[in-house]
Design an enzyme around this catalytic site. Sequence first.
Site, PDB file in Angstrom:
ATOM      1  N   HIS A 155       4.128  -2.425   4.471  1.00 25.47           N
ATOM      2  CA  HIS A 155       4.847  -1.169   4.696  1.00 25.47           C
ATOM      3  C   HIS A 155       6.342  -1.453   4.841  1.00 25.47           C
ATOM      4  CE1 HIS A 155       1.072   0.979   6.467  1.00 25.47           C
ATOM      5  NE2 HIS A 155       1.121   1.070   5.152  1.00 25.47           N
ATOM      6  N   ARG A 175      -3.618  -3.143  -1.272  1.00 25.75           N
ATOM      7  CA  ARG A 175      -3.841  -1.954  -2.081  1.00 25.75           C
ATOM      8  C   ARG A 175      -4.715  -2.318  -3.279  1.00 25.75           C
ATOM      9  NH1 ARG A 175       1.615  -2.343  -0.748  1.00 25.75           N
ATOM     10  NH2 ARG A 175       2.426  -0.644   0.566  1.00 25.75           N
ATOM     11  N   ARG A 189      -8.761  -0.434   2.819  1.00 20.86           N
ATOM     12  CA  ARG A 189      -7.444  -0.799   3.361  1.00 20.86           C
ATOM     13  C   ARG A 189      -7.259  -0.161   4.736  1.00 20.86           C
ATOM     14  NH1 ARG A 189      -1.968  -2.170   2.132  1.00 20.86           N
ATOM     15  NH2 ARG A 189      -0.405  -0.558   2.603  1.00 20.86           N
ATOM     16  N   HIS A 225      -9.143   2.650  -1.276  1.00 27.04           N
ATOM     17  CA  HIS A 225      -8.102   2.714  -0.247  1.00 27.04           C
ATOM     18  C   HIS A 225      -8.706   2.821   1.149  1.00 27.04           C
ATOM     19  CE1 HIS A 225      -3.775   2.667  -0.095  1.00 27.04           C
ATOM     20  NE2 HIS A 225      -3.757   3.623   0.801  1.00 27.04           N
ATOM     21  N   LYS A 274       4.592  -3.225  -3.592  1.00 27.08           N
ATOM     22  CA  LYS A 274       5.540  -2.214  -4.064  1.00 27.08           C
ATOM     23  C   LYS A 274       6.954  -2.783  -4.081  1.00 27.08           C
ATOM     24  CE  LYS A 274       3.110   2.018  -2.724  1.00 27.08           C
ATOM     25  NZ  LYS A 274       3.188   3.284  -1.951  1.00 27.08           N
ATOM     26  N   TYR A 334      -1.945   4.379  12.352  1.00 28.34           N
ATOM     27  CA  TYR A 334      -3.169   3.752  12.839  1.00 28.34           C
ATOM     28  C   TYR A 334      -3.304   3.857  14.356  1.00 28.34           C
ATOM     29  CZ  TYR A 334      -3.496   2.373   8.066  1.00 28.34           C
ATOM     30  OH  TYR A 334      -3.575   2.430   6.702  1.00 28.34           O
TER      31      TYR A 334
END
Length: 302
Positions: free
Chosen positions: A268, A144, A245, A242, A168, A277
């Site tokens: 994730h 990110r 990414r 982004h 995250k 995807y």
Amino acid sequence: MATELGASVGTIDTYTDDLNCYLAWLDENSLGLNEIGLEQMRDYIAALDGRDYASSTIARRITVVRGLHKLLIAEELGPRDPTSTMPAVKRPRKLPIVLSIAETEALLETAHALAADPSVGLYRQAGYARRAALFETLYASGMRISEALSLQSDAAPPGTRMLLVRGKGDKQRLVPLHERATAAIALWQKLAHAYSGSKPTQWLFHSVRNSTKPLTRQAAVLEIKEAAVAAGLASPERVSPHVLRHAFATHMHSGGTALRVLQELLGHAGVETTQIYTHLDTSRLHQMVRDLHPLNAQAGSA
């Protein structure tokens, strides 16, 4: 609370805006938090809908309101939770913009060409080199933009093939970094040092003039849009950091990378997020058939 969960400053600002929107609506309607019931919640959703917000924005703002009322109940500051009987609002899943491999290469090569031109002056050349290094890092690793901008100055010494990234929720993961990316980083650091006369002590991607100031997200967004225009990409205004990414993830998946591996690389929490995807691959296949199949071409010319 938000910072304890590892939320970015941008995320905190967004949730603050969502909360202020709700509080302003309460004020406009002379309502207190303890006076809200299911009927008032429906009125609030109708008000959001009437302002032509995107459905994803409405869903997020309702989620913030749910969180507020649950917090009030947990802290014994409210008599009831008016959102408890509301059905969950599902956010529509939009397929992200994905650059083709050729488009990605055009973007990167444009950035490298500018970084290799000393005629623009050392200050501008260093800025272009930083741009090329950032783009290469994002596309090589799939990280990110917030993760890239928080990298330390010593994160990618020469020969680095894996980077340790803090994502995250303060979770760490290893991401790949190929030779072209490390070479671009080395050039950026060399030119930045030549311009300022000092080595950075904290950030990998920093202001050319002041190495103690990290590059901002806003500056990174402007730079990639500029590069997209220079590279002749379609709809450059829709290109963002982004997008690189997404390009990494889509191209890796198209090349045979398993979803579980891709999930780990992207950071994730669940594979469900990564599954988008597979939809992107299907979407691109449909587009290729539509644009390239000879029978479609004949039908179009008939």
